[in-house]
Design a protein around this motif. Structure first.
Motif, PDB file in Angstrom:
ATOM      1  N   GLU A 198       0.947  -1.217   0.085  1.00  0.00           N
ATOM      2  CA  GLU A 198      -0.025   0.006  -0.176  1.00  0.00           C
ATOM      3  C   GLU A 198       0.887   1.363  -0.038  1.00  0.00           C
ATOM      4  N   TYR A 199       0.284   2.132  -0.514  1.00  0.00           N
ATOM      5  CA  TYR A 199       0.924   3.542  -0.225  1.00  0.00           C
ATOM      6  C   TYR A 199      -0.020   4.490   0.803  1.00  0.00           C
ATOM      7  N   THR A 200       0.728   4.959   1.772  1.00  0.00           N
ATOM      8  CA  THR A 200       0.040   5.442   3.073  1.00  0.00           C
ATOM      9  C   THR A 200       0.451   7.026   3.112  1.00  0.00           C
ATOM     10  N   LEU A 201      -0.700   7.759   3.645  1.00  0.00           N
ATOM     11  CA  LEU A 201      -0.296   8.987   3.695  1.00  0.00           C
ATOM     12  C   LEU A 201      -0.659   9.508   5.366  1.00  0.00           C
ATOM     13  N   THR A 202      -0.156  10.050   5.890  1.00  0.00           N
ATOM     14  CA  THR A 202      -0.530  10.201   7.633  1.00  0.00           C
ATOM     15  C   THR A 202      -0.386  11.632   7.883  1.00  0.00           C
ATOM     16  N   LEU A 203      -1.214  12.012   8.755  1.00  0.00           N
ATOM     17  CA  LEU A 203      -1.373  13.210   9.411  1.00  0.00           C
ATOM     18  C   LEU A 203      -1.030  13.261  10.960  1.00  0.00           C
ATOM     19  N   TYR A 204      -0.562  14.196  11.650  1.00  0.00           N
ATOM     20  CA  TYR A 204      -0.687  13.996  13.115  1.00  0.00           C
ATOM     21  C   TYR A 204      -0.983  15.270  13.898  1.00  0.00           C
ATOM     22  N   PRO A 205      -1.503  15.065  14.916  1.00  0.00           N
ATOM     23  CA  PRO A 205      -2.264  16.310  15.846  1.00  0.00           C
ATOM     24  C   PRO A 205      -0.971  17.338  15.804  1.00  0.00           C
TER      25      PRO A 205
END
Length: 399
Positions: free
Chosen positions: A74-81
């Motif tokens: 998979e290709y994953t994108l992540t956002l953090y607080p």
């Protein structure tokens, strides 16, 4: 019969082609991260040929922390607080916190919108630390010929400053969420030229405005501070209410709260300068329009109808529960057994066209035969004139 075949074909085609493609896409809305993943199957099915992880990224933000990474298949994108980076936006108008963003696929010559995403969190969160601090409010009071005048800072959750969204003492605010500030003056003068003017506003870790060991400017010189791109001045020095907003931030050290202080002046705009100049001073401007502004020492030391009003502590909150995930895309799903459906559609179309062709031929032949028979019948049934059977000179009475 032809009509019903055509109707069935159009109906089948419309049912098959309207379903959006979400298979192979996973969106997780957790308190500690927002994560969206795209499987290889999804990308292949939609002709998205990735040669570099940087091609799949949040819209208008292609730097490494906003681009995808390869994890397994998979290709994953992540956002953090606090979820305010990579173009993310937050809305708090409905009572819940709704964070939104978009994922795009770019090449050297094109950009394709792959997926819009939303994470909706309930308006429930926990304070980062157990801060045992007493609420502190510093009200600014003036004695005038028209009576006593007071000014005080109030905080709101909504940009329309609805009374129900007013925050109480010792409020908790999520990091990255807008805080709407209002400094109001009572109408004791009955004169619209007497207004509230904010010379400066800043946040510190101390309840007293003079203590500035840790500080962060929000307003300087009556205008938005160039060091904080989240500050938006809505009105300053224009009426009895001065209003601005900023996004709650976190100190670099372990302090989990702030105090807000504003230097306020009762200003007569018919004779004094009550506003700054430029779009950063009354209205919303982009980050590129910001220029460095230094605090005028004369303003800090000004006397007369000037003083400080303060409020705090404002505690920093964190999300405590997972949110609801929502996806939206314009990409369309092609069913797995599409070759059979395609064959059926084109087969039905061919049969329908063949029947129409036969019907047209039959109609043409029938019409031709009817016309021929009518012509022959008209020749047989038409009477011959009696005048043509006799010579005029042989008619009785003419000899």
């Amino acid at each position: 019969m032809t009509f019903w075949l055509l109707y069935t074909w159009v109906l089948c085609l419309s049912i098959i082609s309207v379903k959006s493609d979400y298979r192979g896409v996973t969106l997780s809305c957790n308190p500690e991260s927002i994560r969206i993943s795209f499987s290889d199957e999804f990308l292949i099915r939609n002709n998205i040929d990735i040669t570099s992880t940087s091609q799949l990224h949040f819209d208008n933000h292609q730097r490494s922390e906003c681009a995808s990474e390869r994890l397994g298949q998979e290709y994953t994108l992540t956002l953090y607080p606090p979820y305010n980076t990579c173009g993310s936006t937050v809305q708090h108008d409905t009572g819940d916190y709704v964070y939104s963003n978009s994922v795009v696929f770019t090449t050297s010559s094109s950009k394709t919108l792959v997926m819009n995403l939303q994470c909706q969190y309930e308006d429930r969160y926990v304070v980062s630390s157990n801060v045992a601090l007493t609420p502190y409010v510093r009200t600014l009071n003036f004695i005038t010929g028209q009576g006593n005048l007071s000014m005080q800072i109030n905080l709101y959750q909504r940009k329309d400053y609805h009374p129900k969204s007013k925050l109480g003492q010792r409020p908790s605010v999520l990091v990255g969420v807008p805080v709407y500030v209002s400094v109001d003056m009572e109408d004791v003068f009955g004169d619209d030229s007497i207004v509230t003017s904010l010379s400066s506003c800043y946040a510190t870790t101390a309840s007293e405005f003079e203590i500035m060991e840790n500080y962060h400017y929000l307003i300087t010189g009556k205008c938005a501070s160039p060091t904080d791109q989240t500050v938006k001045i809505l009105s300053n020095g224009m009426s009895r209410k001065s209003r601005f907003s900023f996004e709650m931030f976190r100190w670099r050290n372990s302090v989990e709260y702030i105090y807000l202080h504003c230097e306020v002046k009762v200003c007569n705009r018919s004779s004094d300068v009550c506003t700054g100049s430029g779009s950063l001073c009354n209205g919303v401007a982009g980050w590129n329009d910001r220029r460095k502004r230094e605090v005028d020492s004369n303003e800090r030391n000004s006397v007369g109808n000037t003083g400080y009003t303060s409020l705090g502590p404002i505690l920093m909150g964190q999300l405590s529960t997972s949110g609801k995930a929502k996806l939206d895309t314009t990409l369309k799903e092609i069913p797995q057994n599409n070759k059979y459906i395609t064959a059926y559609i084109f087969g039905s179309l061919a049969v329908a066209l063949a029947i129409i062709g036969i019907a047209l031929v039959v109609a043409f032949v029938t019409k031709h035969r009817i016309a021929k028979n009518n012509k022959a019948l008209s020749k047989v049934s038409t009477p011959t004139s009696s005048r043509s059977n006799y010579s005029e000179k042989h008619l009785p009475g003419l000899i």
